[in-house]
Design a protein around this motif. Structure first.
Motif, PDB file in Angstrom:
ATOM      1  N   THR A  10      75.337  -6.709 123.965  1.00 39.73           N
ATOM      2  CA  THR A  10      74.464  -7.701 123.246  1.00 39.73           C
ATOM      3  C   THR A  10      74.693  -9.025 123.844  1.00 39.73           C
ATOM      4  OG1 THR A  10      76.439  -7.755 121.567  1.00 39.73           O
ATOM      5  CG2 THR A  10      74.719  -6.318 121.290  1.00 39.73           C
ATOM      6  N   HIS A  11      75.801  -9.130 124.555  1.00 40.91           N
ATOM      7  CA  HIS A  11      75.915 -10.774 124.948  1.00 40.91           C
ATOM      8  C   HIS A  11      74.913 -10.870 126.028  1.00 40.91           C
ATOM      9  CE1 HIS A  11      79.453 -11.275 122.450  1.00 40.91           C
ATOM     10  NE2 HIS A  11      79.905 -10.159 122.933  1.00 40.91           N
ATOM     11  N   SER A  12      74.475 -10.046 126.900  1.00 37.12           N
ATOM     12  CA  SER A  12      73.575 -10.077 127.845  1.00 37.12           C
ATOM     13  C   SER A  12      72.280  -9.960 127.577  1.00 37.12           C
ATOM     14  CB  SER A  12      73.777  -9.060 128.997  1.00 37.12           C
ATOM     15  OG  SER A  12      73.746  -7.719 128.432  1.00 37.12           O
ATOM     16  N   THR A  55      65.244   2.809 120.681  1.00 36.70           N
ATOM     17  CA  THR A  55      66.219   4.246 120.488  1.00 36.70           C
ATOM     18  C   THR A  55      67.054   3.412 119.633  1.00 36.70           C
ATOM     19  OG1 THR A  55      67.506   3.348 122.406  1.00 36.70           O
ATOM     20  CG2 THR A  55      65.809   4.449 123.060  1.00 36.70           C
ATOM     21  N   PRO A  56      68.088   4.788 119.214  1.00 32.89           N
ATOM     22  CA  PRO A  56      69.171   4.170 118.280  1.00 32.89           C
ATOM     23  C   PRO A  56      70.041   3.092 119.018  1.00 32.89           C
ATOM     24  CG  PRO A  56      68.945   6.634 118.286  1.00 32.89           C
ATOM     25  CD  PRO A  56      68.004   6.275 119.332  1.00 32.89           C
ATOM     26  N   ASP A  57      70.210   3.250 120.367  1.00 38.90           N
ATOM     27  CA  ASP A  57      70.981   2.188 121.064  1.00 38.90           C
ATOM     28  C   ASP A  57      70.226   0.617 120.788  1.00 38.90           C
ATOM     29  OD1 ASP A  57      73.077   3.679 121.592  1.00 38.90           O
ATOM     30  OD2 ASP A  57      72.531   4.199 123.676  1.00 38.90           O
ATOM     31  N   ASP A  90      70.537  -0.709 117.180  1.00 39.31           N
ATOM     32  CA  ASP A  90      72.027  -1.160 117.223  1.00 39.31           C
ATOM     33  C   ASP A  90      72.040  -2.335 117.690  1.00 39.31           C
ATOM     34  OD1 ASP A  90      72.776   1.019 115.747  1.00 39.31           O
ATOM     35  OD2 ASP A  90      73.817   2.127 117.459  1.00 39.31           O
ATOM     36  N   ALA A  91      71.492  -2.707 119.292  1.00 40.61           N
ATOM     37  CA  ALA A  91      71.470  -3.692 119.711  1.00 40.61           C
ATOM     38  C   ALA A  91      70.900  -4.916 119.348  1.00 40.61           C
ATOM     39  CB  ALA A  91      71.146  -3.612 121.568  1.00 40.61           C
ATOM     40  N   THR A  97      72.554  -8.449 116.864  1.00 47.73           N
ATOM     41  CA  THR A  97      72.059 -10.040 117.109  1.00 47.73           C
ATOM     42  C   THR A  97      71.645 -10.437 116.015  1.00 47.73           C
ATOM     43  OG1 THR A  97      69.897  -9.267 117.709  1.00 47.73           O
ATOM     44  CG2 THR A  97      71.509  -9.330 119.466  1.00 47.73           C
ATOM     45  N   GLY A  98      71.616  -9.723 114.956  1.00 49.05           N
ATOM     46  CA  GLY A  98      71.164 -10.134 113.706  1.00 49.05           C
ATOM     47  C   GLY A  98      69.508 -10.409 113.740  1.00 49.05           C
ATOM     48  N   ALA A  99      68.802  -9.759 114.700  1.00 48.86           N
ATOM     49  CA  ALA A  99      67.482  -9.951 114.756  1.00 48.86           C
ATOM     50  C   ALA A  99      66.414  -8.765 114.219  1.00 48.86           C
ATOM     51  CB  ALA A  99      66.732 -10.142 116.233  1.00 48.86           C
ATOM     52  N   LEU A 100      67.341  -7.954 113.622  1.00 40.71           N
ATOM     53  CA  LEU A 100      66.547  -6.676 113.086  1.00 40.71           C
ATOM     54  C   LEU A 100      66.698  -6.915 111.581  1.00 40.71           C
ATOM     55  CD1 LEU A 100      65.189  -4.046 113.655  1.00 40.71           C
ATOM     56  CD2 LEU A 100      67.527  -2.868 113.316  1.00 40.71           C
ATOM     57  N   ALA A 101      65.397  -7.315 110.919  1.00 45.01           N
ATOM     58  CA  ALA A 101      65.390  -7.084 109.517  1.00 45.01           C
ATOM     59  C   ALA A 101      65.598  -5.797 108.852  1.00 45.01           C
ATOM     60  CB  ALA A 101      63.986  -7.635 109.025  1.00 45.01           C
TER      61      ALA A 101
END
Length: 92
Positions: free
Chosen positions: A5-7, A72-74, A77-78, A82-86
């Motif tokens: 998630t950092h990249s 995808t599930p990954d 999750d990613a 990041t907090g970007a998925l409502a």
């Protein structure tokens, strides 16, 4: 290889979010072209990198046709990390 998630760049986040919203399509083929809201994606390298990382994928193989791209599930999750998925709203 999955991206951490950092990249994930802001552009990656926008593509992931658009895919989560069902707004991304790709053409069939070895190196597909990506479209957001029907407009060619300006950063095919980022879209292809997200696909290679296993964060997005097409509904089905369809050479010569445009198909919807989903997280995808990954990828979900990613994006969530990041907090970007409502959160998904449910009728109640």
């Amino acid at each position: 290889m999955q991206r951490s998630t950092h990249s994930i760049s802001h552009r990656d986040l926008r593509l992931l979010r658009a895919a989560a919203d069902g707004r991304v399509q790709c053409s069939g083929g070895v190196e597909p072209d990506y479209f957001v809201d029907g407009i060619p994606c300006c950063d095919h390298l980022a879209a292809r990198a997200l696909a290679r990382a296993g964060l997005i994928r097409a509904d089905r193989p369809a050479p010569g046709l445009r198909v919807t791209v989903h997280l995808t599930p990954d990828g979900r999750d990613a994006l969530a990390a990041t907090g970007a998925l409502a959160p998904t709203l449910t009728a109640g």
